[in-house]
Design an enzyme around this catalytic site. Sequence first.
Site, PDB file in Angstrom:
ATOM      1  CB  CYS A   1     -22.597  11.860  -2.538  1.00 44.19           C
ATOM      2  SG  CYS A   1     -21.021  10.933  -2.926  1.00 44.19           S
TER       3      CYS A   1
ATOM      4  CB  CYS B   1     -17.589   9.342  -8.849  1.00 44.95           C
ATOM      5  SG  CYS B   1     -17.964   7.874  -7.757  1.00 44.95           S
TER       6      CYS B   1
ATOM      7  CB  CYS C   1     -23.528   4.460  -6.028  1.00 45.11           C
ATOM      8  SG  CYS C   1     -23.079   4.947  -4.212  1.00 45.11           S
TER       9      CYS C   1
ATOM     10  CB  CYS D   1     -16.856   4.520  -2.187  1.00 43.71           C
ATOM     11  SG  CYS D   1     -18.084   5.788  -1.404  1.00 43.71           S
TER      12      CYS D   1
ATOM     13  CG  HIS E   1      -4.305  -9.386   3.700  1.00 43.44           C
ATOM     14  ND1 HIS E   1      -4.141  -8.751   5.024  1.00 43.44           N
ATOM     15  CD2 HIS E   1      -4.111 -10.692   3.803  1.00 43.44           C
ATOM     16  CE1 HIS E   1      -4.026  -9.587   5.962  1.00 43.44           C
ATOM     17  NE2 HIS E   1      -3.912 -10.878   5.317  1.00 43.44           N
TER      18      HIS E   1
ATOM     19  CB  CYS F   1      -1.112  -4.493   3.532  1.00 42.94           C
ATOM     20  SG  CYS F   1      -1.549  -3.064   4.633  1.00 42.94           S
TER      21      CYS F   1
ATOM     22  CB  CYS G   1      -2.357  -5.706  11.238  1.00 43.56           C
ATOM     23  SG  CYS G   1      -3.533  -6.351  10.487  1.00 43.56           S
TER      24      CYS G   1
ATOM     25  CB  CYS H   1      -8.309  -3.667   8.291  1.00 44.59           C
ATOM     26  SG  CYS H   1      -7.568  -3.372   6.466  1.00 44.59           S
TER      27      CYS H   1
ATOM     28  CB  CYS I   1      -5.837   1.988  -3.009  1.00 38.51           C
ATOM     29  SG  CYS I   1      -7.430   2.032  -3.501  1.00 38.51           S
TER      30      CYS I   1
ATOM     31  CB  CYS J   1      -8.216   4.243   3.423  1.00 39.72           C
ATOM     32  SG  CYS J   1      -9.320   4.743   2.393  1.00 39.72           S
TER      33      CYS J   1
ATOM     34  CB  CYS K   1      -9.169  -1.457   3.600  1.00 41.56           C
ATOM     35  SG  CYS K   1      -9.797  -1.852   1.882  1.00 41.56           S
TER      36      CYS K   1
ATOM     37  CB  CYS L   1     -15.040   1.043  -1.348  1.00 43.71           C
ATOM     38  SG  CYS L   1     -13.679   1.995  -1.717  1.00 43.71           S
TER      39      CYS L   1
HETATM   40 FE1  SF4 Z   1      -4.156  -6.960   5.929  1.00 46.16          FE
HETATM   41 FE2  SF4 Z   1      -5.542  -4.435   6.491  1.00 46.16          FE
HETATM   42 FE3  SF4 Z   1      -3.654  -5.696   8.244  1.00 46.16          FE
HETATM   43 FE4  SF4 Z   1      -3.199  -4.342   5.782  1.00 46.16          FE
HETATM   44  S1  SF4 Z   1      -4.101  -3.682   7.628  1.00 46.16           S
HETATM   45  S2  SF4 Z   1      -2.261  -6.202   6.667  1.00 46.16           S
HETATM   46  S3  SF4 Z   1      -4.770  -5.070   4.596  1.00 46.16           S
HETATM   47  S4  SF4 Z   1      -5.712  -6.641   7.608  1.00 46.16           S
END
Ligand code: SF4
Length: 366
Positions: free
Chosen positions: A58, A61, A154, A197, A235, A238, A262, A268, A277, A289, A296, A299
């Site tokens: 698309c 990138c 991709c 992505c 995770h 996060c 969460c 997620c 990220c 995101c 999340c 990707c």
């Molecule tokens: Fe884990 Fe997603 Fe919750 Fe963050 S938002 S703690 S990455 S499950």
Amino acid sequence: MNTDLLRPTSITRRDFVKISGAALAILGLSQALKPRVVKALETSAGKTAVIWLEGQDCAGCTESFLNSLEPSAASILLDTISLRYHETAMAASGYQAEQALEDTINEGGYLLVIEGSIPMAEDGLYCTIGGKPFKDIVKECARNAAAIVPVGACATYGGIPRSGPTQAVGYLYDGTRKHGYFDDVTGNKPVINLPTCPLHPERLVAVIVHYLTFSSIPPLDNFNRPIAFYGKLQHDNCERRGHFDAGRFMADWGDSSQKDWCLYLKGCRGPWAHQDCWSRLWNGRTNYCIRANAPCVACSEPEFYEAFSPLYKRQFDVNFPGVGRISIDKIMATVAGVAAAGVGGSIILDKVIERKEAKESKKEDK
Ligand code: SF4
């Protein structure tokens, strides 16, 4: 014949110093290496040829890269490398563009950036450029490349197009994690996968600078991703992880008291996602995101998009092609390393779902 498709602009030593510092920081390398990087960039300026191909894509990138800020894509494309072929960015077209491509292939020793997947159905006829199937163009360009850099979900693993009718592939065929099409065409050439992505521009800039400085590629993981960018789990890093461990899961987008909770129940896939990220952020380090309240979608992983579909939907079992369905509890215990908290977390999770379902059934009764 000078085949540069983008006219060079002037770049000062100060700019090189700035690019070098940023690239070292991105790669997690010591700033003490800066003089070496600056020297390498000054010496190689405008000499390292790059071919950028676009297949079933698309152009996201490309957009992402062209919009990069620090260091800017312009300073990399216009002053540091010699971009010989790029369908979206180049001014040339038709015969002139094809000639530039052919000349660069004959010269050899270039970096080959690939964006978009490679459709294999109908002998590649779903994506042809200049009358040639993309799969043949990739093969031809890979022949004399010094290194190959598939960018975006991709090109690396097939991404979203892999779920469609074109039998699209990337560097890896599918979620079975077997090597795929590129193996047939790349031989022993280094392949550096930069999934997500779209592509994060800083990751490509850093790979290019690393290559120009050290004539080598950064250390890679099992899926050919640079460990510096893909070595850690979303995770585990996060900002909402405390809520996960405490069993506070967002169930209602409209309830402001849950706004930072969460996002697991909202689909997620952070427990599967290896990327940075959470620290690198996007759009000039503005946001990413999860901070923008979007779960999340992992990707960065070979299983994206097929095994994680439908996105934004809670998954308790994940279907890994070639492996079958695996229970979420097992994955959470293994991947997320929550063996101790996982038991409690799972009970809490059940309760949240129970409550939510009871609430929904009450609504229905009314
Ligand atoms: Fe884990 Fe997603 Fe919750 Fe963050 S938002 S703690 S990455 S499950």
